[in-house]
Design a protein around this motif. Structure first.
Motif, mmCIF file in Angstrom:
data_model
loop_
_atom_site.group_PDB
_atom_site.id
_atom_site.type_symbol
_atom_site.label_atom_id
_atom_site.label_comp_id
_atom_site.label_asym_id
_atom_site.label_seq_id
_atom_site.Cartn_x
_atom_site.Cartn_y
_atom_site.Cartn_z
ATOM 1 N N TYR A 4 -1.558 2.062 3.696
ATOM 2 C CA TYR A 4 -0.158 1.995 3.318
ATOM 3 C C TYR A 4 0.191 0.557 2.963
ATOM 4 O O TYR A 4 -0.317 -0.387 3.590
ATOM 5 N N PRO A 5 1.050 0.356 1.956
ATOM 6 C CA PRO A 5 1.328 -0.997 1.458
ATOM 7 C C PRO A 5 1.741 -2.016 2.532
ATOM 8 O O PRO A 5 1.196 -3.117 2.573
ATOM 9 N N ALA A 6 2.685 -1.676 3.380
ATOM 10 C CA ALA A 6 3.144 -2.635 4.392
ATOM 11 C C ALA A 6 2.018 -2.985 5.362
ATOM 12 O O ALA A 6 1.833 -4.152 5.717
ATOM 13 N N MET A 8 -1.197 -2.835 4.754
ATOM 14 C CA MET A 8 -2.203 -3.619 4.043
ATOM 15 C C MET A 8 -1.732 -5.060 3.849
ATOM 16 O O MET A 8 -2.546 -5.986 3.942
ATOM 17 N N ASP A 9 -0.442 -5.257 3.591
ATOM 18 C CA ASP A 9 0.086 -6.620 3.478
ATOM 19 C C ASP A 9 -0.101 -7.379 4.787
ATOM 20 O O ASP A 9 -0.532 -8.534 4.791
ATOM 21 N N GLU A 25 -5.344 -5.561 -6.415
ATOM 22 C CA GLU A 25 -4.546 -4.598 -5.655
ATOM 23 C C GLU A 25 -4.218 -3.427 -6.575
ATOM 24 O O GLU A 25 -3.756 -3.620 -7.695
ATOM 25 N N ILE A 27 -2.054 0.020 -6.680
ATOM 26 C CA ILE A 27 -0.991 0.787 -6.019
ATOM 27 C C ILE A 27 -1.044 2.225 -6.531
ATOM 28 O O ILE A 27 -1.005 2.463 -7.735
ATOM 29 N N GLU A 29 0.994 5.473 -6.678
ATOM 30 C CA GLU A 29 2.341 6.010 -6.482
ATOM 31 C C GLU A 29 2.257 7.379 -5.818
ATOM 32 O O GLU A 29 1.281 8.110 -5.997
ATOM 33 N N GLN A 72 7.466 5.315 5.021
ATOM 34 C CA GLN A 72 6.242 4.540 4.831
ATOM 35 C C GLN A 72 4.994 5.275 5.323
ATOM 36 O O GLN A 72 3.884 4.897 4.977
#
Length: 91
Positions: A4-6, A8-9, A25, A27, A29, A72
């Motif tokens: 998940y983006p958060a 992974m950040d 990166e 993404i 959707e 999320q």
């Protein structure tokens, strides 16, 4: 690596060297509700499980609701898999 983006950040920022080691990166959707329905239908077809016409609209409403309420942790096609497996055990 995928996630998940958060999350992974947080992971990639945990070590200054990771960002340069993994500069690309991608993404993905979230699938739209109609695409989720198509995924469900394809899964049923592969298992030779016909979907009753009367079930299509309730499934469409379900996938619309799941999509509208996603957060999320939305599982995307994984949500479809879970629903399909639950329904498959009911047969």
């Amino acid at each position: 690596m995928a996630g998940y983006p958060a999350n992974m950040d947080n992971f990639i920022n945990a070590n200054p060297g990771l960002r340069r080691r993994f500069p690309t990166e991608i993404i993905f959707e979230d699938y739209q509700p109609e695409e989720l329905l198509q995924i469900f239908t394809k899964k049923a077809e592969r298992k030779n499980l016909p979907i009753a016409t009367s079930l299509v609209d309730p499934l469409r409403r379900l996938f619309n609701r799941l999509y509208e309420q996603r957060d999320q942790n939305f599982g995307n096609a994984g949500e479809v898999e879970n629903i399909f497996e639950k329904m498959d055990t009911l047969k």
